[in-house]
Design a protein around this motif. Structure first.
Motif, mmCIF file in Angstrom:
data_model
loop_
_atom_site.group_PDB
_atom_site.id
_atom_site.type_symbol
_atom_site.label_atom_id
_atom_site.label_comp_id
_atom_site.label_asym_id
_atom_site.label_seq_id
_atom_site.Cartn_x
_atom_site.Cartn_y
_atom_site.Cartn_z
ATOM 1 N N SER A 340 0.827 -1.212 0.000
ATOM 2 C CA SER A 340 0.000 0.000 0.000
ATOM 3 C C SER A 340 0.859 1.259 0.000
ATOM 4 O O SER A 340 0.463 2.295 -0.559
ATOM 5 N N GLN A 341 2.043 1.209 0.637
ATOM 6 C CA GLN A 341 2.927 2.373 0.626
ATOM 7 C C GLN A 341 3.457 2.630 -0.788
ATOM 8 O O GLN A 341 3.523 3.769 -1.252
ATOM 9 N N TRP A 342 3.860 1.547 -1.466
ATOM 10 C CA TRP A 342 4.305 1.683 -2.855
ATOM 11 C C TRP A 342 3.168 2.235 -3.715
ATOM 12 O O TRP A 342 3.373 3.128 -4.546
ATOM 13 N N THR A 343 1.988 1.716 -3.526
ATOM 14 C CA THR A 343 0.851 2.136 -4.347
ATOM 15 C C THR A 343 0.559 3.619 -4.134
ATOM 16 O O THR A 343 0.363 4.375 -5.102
ATOM 17 N N ALA A 344 0.523 4.062 -2.901
ATOM 18 C CA ALA A 344 0.229 5.464 -2.610
ATOM 19 C C ALA A 344 1.279 6.375 -3.233
ATOM 20 O O ALA A 344 0.950 7.432 -3.795
ATOM 21 N N ALA A 345 2.540 5.961 -3.145
ATOM 22 C CA ALA A 345 3.612 6.802 -3.692
ATOM 23 C C ALA A 345 3.567 6.832 -5.217
ATOM 24 O O ALA A 345 3.688 7.888 -5.844
ATOM 25 N N LEU A 346 3.387 5.668 -5.828
ATOM 26 C CA LEU A 346 3.384 5.611 -7.298
ATOM 27 C C LEU A 346 2.204 6.366 -7.888
ATOM 28 O O LEU A 346 2.309 6.899 -9.010
ATOM 29 N N GLU A 347 1.104 6.422 -7.177
ATOM 30 C CA GLU A 347 -0.087 7.050 -7.736
ATOM 31 C C GLU A 347 -0.165 8.543 -7.468
ATOM 32 O O GLU A 347 -1.138 9.190 -7.868
ATOM 33 N N GLN A 348 0.866 9.100 -6.851
ATOM 34 C CA GLN A 348 0.955 10.544 -6.743
ATOM 35 C C GLN A 348 1.243 11.130 -8.121
ATOM 36 O O GLN A 348 2.195 10.717 -8.784
ATOM 37 N N PRO A 349 0.467 12.090 -8.601
ATOM 38 C CA PRO A 349 0.715 12.657 -9.936
ATOM 39 C C PRO A 349 2.135 13.161 -10.121
ATOM 40 O O PRO A 349 2.708 13.028 -11.214
ATOM 41 N N ALA A 350 2.738 13.711 -9.068
ATOM 42 C CA ALA A 350 4.089 14.254 -9.196
ATOM 43 C C ALA A 350 5.124 13.175 -9.462
ATOM 44 O O ALA A 350 6.234 13.470 -9.943
ATOM 45 N N ASN A 351 4.796 11.929 -9.148
ATOM 46 C CA ASN A 351 5.748 10.828 -9.338
ATOM 47 C C ASN A 351 5.568 10.119 -10.676
ATOM 48 O O ASN A 351 6.265 9.139 -10.955
ATOM 49 N N GLY A 352 4.632 10.566 -11.483
ATOM 50 C CA GLY A 352 4.488 10.029 -12.833
ATOM 51 C C GLY A 352 4.011 8.601 -12.903
ATOM 52 O O GLY A 352 4.306 7.906 -13.891
ATOM 53 N N GLY A 353 3.291 8.129 -11.886
ATOM 54 C CA GLY A 353 2.900 6.722 -11.845
ATOM 55 C C GLY A 353 1.743 6.386 -12.760
ATOM 56 O O GLY A 353 0.656 6.031 -12.285
ATOM 57 N N GLN A 354 1.917 6.482 -14.053
ATOM 58 C CA GLN A 354 0.937 6.057 -15.037
ATOM 59 C C GLN A 354 1.333 4.680 -15.574
ATOM 60 O O GLN A 354 2.527 4.365 -15.661
ATOM 61 N N PRO A 355 0.376 3.840 -15.953
ATOM 62 C CA PRO A 355 0.733 2.476 -16.370
ATOM 63 C C PRO A 355 1.810 2.395 -17.450
ATOM 64 O O PRO A 355 2.760 1.623 -17.324
ATOM 65 N N LEU A 356 1.696 3.207 -18.517
ATOM 66 C CA LEU A 356 2.704 3.129 -19.571
ATOM 67 C C LEU A 356 4.059 3.617 -19.082
ATOM 68 O O LEU A 356 5.102 3.063 -19.478
ATOM 69 N N ALA A 357 4.071 4.646 -18.239
ATOM 70 C CA ALA A 357 5.339 5.135 -17.698
ATOM 71 C C ALA A 357 5.999 4.066 -16.839
ATOM 72 O O ALA A 357 7.212 3.820 -16.923
ATOM 73 N N VAL A 358 5.214 3.413 -15.980
ATOM 74 C CA VAL A 358 5.754 2.353 -15.123
ATOM 75 C C VAL A 358 6.268 1.195 -15.962
ATOM 76 O O VAL A 358 7.352 0.648 -15.707
ATOM 77 N N LEU A 359 5.521 0.809 -16.986
ATOM 78 C CA LEU A 359 5.951 -0.290 -17.843
ATOM 79 C C LEU A 359 7.284 0.032 -18.508
ATOM 80 O O LEU A 359 8.198 -0.806 -18.539
ATOM 81 N N LEU A 360 7.423 1.244 -19.039
ATOM 82 C CA LEU A 360 8.663 1.592 -19.720
ATOM 83 C C LEU A 360 9.859 1.545 -18.773
ATOM 84 O O LEU A 360 10.920 1.020 -19.114
ATOM 85 N N VAL A 361 9.683 2.072 -17.564
ATOM 86 C CA VAL A 361 10.796 2.102 -16.617
ATOM 87 C C VAL A 361 11.156 0.699 -16.149
ATOM 88 O O VAL A 361 12.334 0.337 -16.063
#
Length: 421
Positions: A340-361
């Protein structure tokens, strides 16, 4: 000799002849016929000659009228006719038994370029002159209808036999640098190498790139050629030639080499990304990932994307990818964090946590947070709270921050409970 869509061509001839028009097949169908390759089923290119200035437009009007009167050949439906009066051309989009057929009608014409990369200035001409304006000798072959007489005044068949790409003009790449990318596609598809003089022309063009005028039409043409490259069956071979033949320099000055295993990386991102976001094709996403591989900061990459006129959503994605990388490097999130901590952090807009962005990284070699990024992509982001908003409202919660906080608590509980390492 068999031709694709023979019934369509016969019908066109019957329509064109009373109008005083002469039809000739050009381009890929003639080249592939000579090579003995399977004939294209989706594309036909025809040059139209006649007594009027732009005979292809006259033929297109007659086709539209016939379609309106339900007089097309059985099984054929005209979906769209797009004329380009400035160039004397028209594109027909047809359906035949549920299959797409694109039929390009071009008036025989000559071309000249006011400056490197400009849109061409065209004038009516005949078929012989029209063939001379083309890019490579292998594309300057034609078959006149109905007799299928082969016209090869510029030696395209001989160059195909010699497995070489030969430009037709000393200023061919100066006029249109995107022809280098077309050469890459043909080289990979037919196992061709440059004719020596043509490779010298390519080197001269690249050594003087970019053009001072900027070529306002070049960006869109570069993008279209790259999309076609990534849609090739042997696109990985084309990618290797793009690097070998210095085509990367058309995207960014001095870009000479791709990272190791780039083909595999682009393949996975294109395939898996299209599954995540079906609005984009695998070819679209491979092109996006190629731009992301360019050297420099995100502003440099976004400048390439803007010049190529890629979709706004992908342009924005470059910034999201950069934000995610920056967060991972800056914060160095602990691998002991709960899901849940990872999820909360990744889903912050400032962290760029969009599915395609995460997949590319996560697909990039050596990414230390790959496991957690993959778990978020495949599991955590999809988890929903056991108690929904309607139930919480029924329990007395009011719309607002407190409701959102409770929904997140319920979702976090489910994320942590259902995650199994």
């Amino acid at each position: 000799m068999s031709l694709p869509h023979a019934e369509w061509l016969e019908w066109l001839l019957d329509l064109a002849t009373p109008l005083g028009l002469q039809l000739s097949l050009v381009g890929g169908v003639v080249r592939d016929q000579w090579l003995g390759q399977p004939l294209p089923l989706k594309d036909l290119d025809l040059v139209v000659e006649g007594p009027m200035a732009w005979p292809a437009l006259v033929l297109a009007e007659a086709i539209v009228a016939a379609a309106a009167a339900s007089q097309l050949p059985p099984g054929y439906q005209l979906q769209q006719c797009t004329p380009h009066s400035s160039y004397g051309t028209a594109r027909l989009q047809l359906q035949i038994n549920g299959q797409l057929l694109l039929c390009d009608l071009s008036s025989a014409r000559s071309e000249s370029y006011g400056f490197p990369g400009a849109q061409p200035v065209v004038q009516p001409a005949n078929l012989q002159i029209d063939l001379q304006r083309r890019d490579f000798s292998l594309n300057a072959m034609a078959m006149r209808l109905p007799g299928l007489e082969l016209l090869d005044p510029l030696g395209g068949a001989a160059d195909l036999a010699a497995r070489q790409l030969r430009l037709l003009h000393g200023s061919s790449l100066r006029d249109d640098p995107t022809r280098l990318l077309r050469a890459v596609r043909y080289g990979a598809r037919f196992d061709l190498q440059w004719a020596p003089a043509s490779w010298e022309q390519a080197s001269v063009m690249l050594n003087s790139w970019p053009w001072p005028q900027g070529g306002p039409a070049l960006g869109a043409r570069l993008r279209m050629e790259l999309e076609l490259l990534f849609a090739e069956t042997n696109w990985q071979g084309a990618l290797a030639l793009l690097e070998q033949w210095r085509g990367l320099e058309l995207l960014q000055r001095g870009w000479q080499q791709l990272p190791a295993a780039s083909g595999r990386y682009l393949s996975r991102f294109g395939r898996w990304g299209a599954a995540l976001e079906p609005a984009f094709t695998a070819a679209d996403l491979r092109l996006f990932a190629l731009i992301d591989l360019a050297p420099g900061v995100v502003a440099d990459k976004q400048a390439i994307a803007e010049r190529l006129q890629i979709p706004q959503r992908l342009w924005e994605l470059l910034g999201q990818v950069a934000a995610l990388r920056h967060w991972l490097q800056r914060e160095r999130p602990s691998h002991s964090w709960r899901p849940s901590q990872w999820t909360a952090a990744l889903e912050q807009p400032a962290n760029g946590g969009q599915p395609l962005a995460v997949l590319l990284v996560l697909l990039q070699p050596g990414e230390p947070s790959k496991y957690h990024l993959l778990r978020w992509l495949l599991r955590w982001r999809l988890q929903r709270p056991a108690i929904g908003g309607k139930e919480l409202l029924a329990m007395g919660y009011q719309p607002g921050p407190e409701l959102g906080k409770r929904l997140w608590q319920e979702r976090a509980k489910e994320i942590n409970k259902n995650d199994k390492k």
